[in-house]
Design a protein around this motif. Structure first.
Motif, PDB file in Angstrom:
ATOM      1  N   GLU A  39       0.688  -0.947   0.060  1.00  0.00           N
ATOM      2  CA  GLU A  39      -0.167  -0.149   0.421  1.00  0.00           C
ATOM      3  C   GLU A  39       0.654   1.523   0.474  1.00  0.00           C
ATOM      4  O   GLU A  39       0.382   1.981   0.116  1.00  0.00           O
ATOM      5  N   LYS A  40       2.160   0.953   0.475  1.00  0.00           N
ATOM      6  CA  LYS A  40       2.690   2.402   0.300  1.00  0.00           C
ATOM      7  C   LYS A  40       4.455   2.066   0.129  1.00  0.00           C
ATOM      8  O   LYS A  40       4.776   0.763  -0.320  1.00  0.00           O
ATOM      9  N   THR A  41       5.306   2.783  -0.605  1.00  0.00           N
ATOM     10  CA  THR A  41       7.287   2.721  -0.817  1.00  0.00           C
ATOM     11  C   THR A  41       7.334   1.597   0.115  1.00  0.00           C
ATOM     12  O   THR A  41       7.441   1.802   1.375  1.00  0.00           O
ATOM     13  N   HIS A  42       8.239   0.456  -0.042  1.00  0.00           N
ATOM     14  CA  HIS A  42       8.619  -1.050   0.824  1.00  0.00           C
ATOM     15  C   HIS A  42       9.915  -0.730  -0.033  1.00  0.00           C
ATOM     16  O   HIS A  42       9.896  -1.549  -1.539  1.00  0.00           O
ATOM     17  N   THR A  43      11.445  -1.233   1.144  1.00  0.00           N
ATOM     18  CA  THR A  43      11.794  -2.235   0.360  1.00  0.00           C
ATOM     19  C   THR A  43      12.066  -3.628   0.609  1.00  0.00           C
ATOM     20  O   THR A  43      12.076  -4.184   2.144  1.00  0.00           O
ATOM     21  N   HIS A  44      11.820  -4.250  -0.091  1.00  0.00           N
ATOM     22  CA  HIS A  44      11.865  -6.664  -0.258  1.00  0.00           C
ATOM     23  C   HIS A  44      12.795  -6.544  -1.085  1.00  0.00           C
ATOM     24  O   HIS A  44      12.654  -6.521  -2.129  1.00  0.00           O
ATOM     25  N   LYS A 104       3.806 -10.919   7.086  1.00  0.00           N
ATOM     26  CA  LYS A 104       2.980 -10.534   6.715  1.00  0.00           C
ATOM     27  C   LYS A 104       1.983  -9.626   7.651  1.00  0.00           C
ATOM     28  O   LYS A 104       1.928  -8.361   7.903  1.00  0.00           O
ATOM     29  N   THR A 105       1.927 -10.273   8.884  1.00  0.00           N
ATOM     30  CA  THR A 105       2.155  -9.748  10.136  1.00  0.00           C
ATOM     31  C   THR A 105       2.468  -8.579  10.416  1.00  0.00           C
ATOM     32  O   THR A 105       1.959  -7.706  10.265  1.00  0.00           O
ATOM     33  N   TRP A 106       3.397  -8.651   9.745  1.00  0.00           N
ATOM     34  CA  TRP A 106       4.805  -7.237  10.248  1.00  0.00           C
ATOM     35  C   TRP A 106       4.638  -6.534   9.434  1.00  0.00           C
ATOM     36  O   TRP A 106       4.200  -5.565  10.010  1.00  0.00           O
ATOM     37  N   LEU A 107       4.532  -6.402   8.152  1.00  0.00           N
ATOM     38  CA  LEU A 107       4.145  -5.738   7.413  1.00  0.00           C
ATOM     39  C   LEU A 107       2.668  -4.605   7.677  1.00  0.00           C
ATOM     40  O   LEU A 107       2.450  -3.786   7.260  1.00  0.00           O
ATOM     41  N   GLU A 108       1.818  -5.459   8.172  1.00  0.00           N
ATOM     42  CA  GLU A 108       0.357  -5.175   8.351  1.00  0.00           C
ATOM     43  C   GLU A 108       0.705  -4.086   9.394  1.00  0.00           C
ATOM     44  O   GLU A 108      -0.394  -3.315   9.638  1.00  0.00           O
TER      45      GLU A 108
END
Length: 62
Positions: A20-25, A43-47
């Motif tokens: 939903e926003k910029t992220h480095t993966h 996923k839980t951490w990102l949420e």
């Protein structure tokens, strides 16, 4: 005996999420709307940080 199947069995299951926003993966800077595969814990951490939306499971009425 080969143990190659053991290492495959230990791989965590991945789920696909939409940013939903910029992220480095994995070293790549990704924009909102990009899809990435992560573990349930990731996923839980990102949420919790608002990087991905909390998605409800889809149910079918068919």
């Amino acid at each position: 005996m080969s143990r190659s199947n053991d290492s495959a069995a230990q791989q965590p299951e991945l789920v696909e999420v939409v940013l939903e926003k910029t992220h480095t993966h994995m070293g790549q800077s990704l924009k909102a709307g990009a899809k990435i595969s992560v573990t349930a814990a990731q996923k839980t951490w990102l949420e919790s940080r608002g990087v991905v939306g909390i998605q409800q499971e889809e149910t079918s009425n068919v």
